[in-house]
Design a protein around this motif. Structure first.
Motif, mmCIF file in Angstrom:
data_model
loop_
_atom_site.group_PDB
_atom_site.id
_atom_site.type_symbol
_atom_site.label_atom_id
_atom_site.label_comp_id
_atom_site.label_asym_id
_atom_site.label_seq_id
_atom_site.Cartn_x
_atom_site.Cartn_y
_atom_site.Cartn_z
ATOM 1 N N ASN A 170 0.818 -1.210 0.000
ATOM 2 C CA ASN A 170 0.000 0.000 0.000
ATOM 3 C C ASN A 170 0.843 1.247 0.000
ATOM 4 N N ILE A 209 -3.127 1.831 -10.768
ATOM 5 C CA ILE A 209 -4.189 0.836 -10.683
ATOM 6 C C ILE A 209 -4.354 0.113 -12.017
ATOM 7 N N ARG A 247 -1.595 -2.338 -12.362
ATOM 8 C CA ARG A 247 -1.850 -3.482 -11.493
ATOM 9 C C ARG A 247 -2.925 -4.383 -12.087
ATOM 10 N N GLY A 248 -3.953 -3.753 -12.646
ATOM 11 C CA GLY A 248 -5.027 -4.512 -13.293
ATOM 12 C C GLY A 248 -4.488 -5.382 -14.419
ATOM 13 N N ILE A 293 -2.690 -8.300 -12.979
ATOM 14 C CA ILE A 293 -3.636 -9.300 -12.472
ATOM 15 C C ILE A 293 -4.189 -10.110 -13.629
ATOM 16 N N LEU A 352 -11.767 -9.795 -0.768
ATOM 17 C CA LEU A 352 -11.168 -8.488 -0.528
ATOM 18 C C LEU A 352 -12.213 -7.478 -0.075
ATOM 19 N N GLU A 406 -12.182 -5.428 3.409
ATOM 20 C CA GLU A 406 -12.320 -3.986 3.398
ATOM 21 C C GLU A 406 -13.456 -3.545 4.288
ATOM 22 N N ASP A 461 -12.976 -3.447 7.990
ATOM 23 C CA ASP A 461 -12.066 -2.438 8.503
ATOM 24 C C ASP A 461 -12.787 -1.204 8.999
ATOM 25 N N ARG A 470 -11.245 -4.559 -11.149
ATOM 26 C CA ARG A 470 -11.847 -4.458 -9.819
ATOM 27 C C ARG A 470 -10.885 -4.948 -8.747
ATOM 28 N N LEU A 471 -10.203 -6.046 -9.030
ATOM 29 C CA LEU A 471 -9.238 -6.569 -8.060
ATOM 30 C C LEU A 471 -8.111 -5.578 -7.845
ATOM 31 N N ALA A 472 -7.694 -4.932 -8.931
ATOM 32 C CA ALA A 472 -6.630 -3.945 -8.801
ATOM 33 C C ALA A 472 -7.070 -2.816 -7.876
ATOM 34 N N GLU A 473 -8.307 -2.369 -8.032
ATOM 35 C CA GLU A 473 -8.808 -1.292 -7.178
ATOM 36 C C GLU A 473 -8.914 -1.747 -5.735
ATOM 37 N N LEU A 474 -9.442 -2.958 -5.560
ATOM 38 C CA LEU A 474 -9.612 -3.471 -4.199
ATOM 39 C C LEU A 474 -8.273 -3.626 -3.497
ATOM 40 N N LEU A 475 -7.284 -4.105 -4.254
ATOM 41 C CA LEU A 475 -5.980 -4.265 -3.649
ATOM 42 C C LEU A 475 -5.383 -2.921 -3.264
ATOM 43 N N GLU A 476 -5.737 -1.913 -4.030
ATOM 44 C CA GLU A 476 -5.239 -0.571 -3.765
ATOM 45 C C GLU A 476 -5.766 -0.042 -2.439
ATOM 46 N N THR A 477 -7.059 -0.269 -2.219
ATOM 47 C CA THR A 477 -7.681 0.363 -1.062
ATOM 48 C C THR A 477 -7.756 -0.538 0.161
ATOM 49 N N THR A 478 -7.448 -1.797 -0.041
ATOM 50 C CA THR A 478 -7.599 -2.710 1.095
ATOM 51 C C THR A 478 -6.382 -2.668 1.989
ATOM 52 N N ASP A 479 -6.666 -2.507 3.236
ATOM 53 C CA ASP A 479 -5.594 -2.522 4.211
ATOM 54 C C ASP A 479 -5.584 -3.903 4.822
#
Lengths: 143, 92
Positions: free
Chosen positions: A7, A16, A19-20, A23, A132, A136, A139, B69-78
């Motif tokens: 992070n 992003i 990263r996408g 993935i 995920l 989230e 949290d 979507r996974l990329a976004e989730l990984l970004e925001t998930t702590d």
């Protein structure tokens, strides 16, 4: 894969996107490795190998099945309907990896298997997204 | 039946009859529940092939969307390091 999960990187659109793409590539590699014997999987591994996206140690068939027919064979009587069937078959050949090298019967078998593998892929990715999402929402302060 | 089967495997076969195509298409239809009809209406081969192509394209699109979507989730998930380890192992 480390930076995929960190992070620490700054939030930005391109990060992003990047990263996408990684993935998606991981999904493709997983798919290519999942069904060793299938022609479509071999074709996919060859493609990834050409693009240098697949590590060397993955087994690549040196002598793949020689192309039996480059084109879908002509049907006996070419009418408008048969033309349409031919066009659809060619479209299918383009969608299934390695399809253009397959004869009709094999193409159909491979198509069914490829679809099943894609469905599983989607299932795994959906489950991961739910996981995920779950992490989230527990949290707390995220909407 | 066996004679056409062996002939179709040779590379110099250039023609395949409509009957053979219809036969294969209906087998494909059986393998893909998505292409079966609710009633037992005869669906044209072209239609089955078209539906099959559309279905594959949809699956490709889903993979694309889920990747984003996974990329976004990984970004925001702590997440804790143990959670990260689990997810990392799924990718490998």
């Amino acid at each position: 894969m480390e930076n995929l999960l960190s992070n620490a990187s700054p939030h930005s659109e391109t990060l992003i996107e990047e990263r996408g793409k990684r993935i998606k590539l991981a999904a493709e590699v997983g798919l290519a490795r999942s069904s060793g014997g299938r022609l479509w999987a071999r074709a996919l591994r060859r493609r990834l190998h050409r693009q240098r996206k697949l590590p060397q140690q993955t087994c690549i068939a040196k002598n793949s099945t020689p192309p039996l027919m480059k084109e879908v064979p002509l049907v006996a009587d070419v009418t408008e309907e048969k033309e349409e069937v031919q066009d659809r078959m060619r479209a299918l050949q383009r969608l299934v990896p390695g399809g253009e090298e397959m004869e009709v019967e094999r193409l159909f078998e491979e198509t069914a298997d490829y679809i099943e593998a894609l469905q599983e892929q989607v299932g795994v990715m959906r489950a991961l997204a739910c996981l995920l999402d779950g992490i989230e929402s527990t949290d707390g302060d995220k909407l | 039946m066996s004679s056409w089967r062996s002939r179709s495997r040779q590379s110099n076969t250039s023609r395949i009859s409509d009957e053979q195509i219809n036969d294969l298409v209906s087998k494909l239809q059986m393998l893909l529940p998505e292409t079966r009809t609710r009633n037992n209406d005869r669906v044209s081969s072209a239609k089955v092939l078209q539906e099959t192509c559309n279905y594959i394209k949809n699956l490709h699109r889903e993979v694309d969307d889920l990747s984003e979507r996974l990329a976004e989730l990984l970004e925001t998930t702590d997440m804790s390091s143990s959670q990260a380890a689990i997810i990392r192992s799924l990718f490998m």
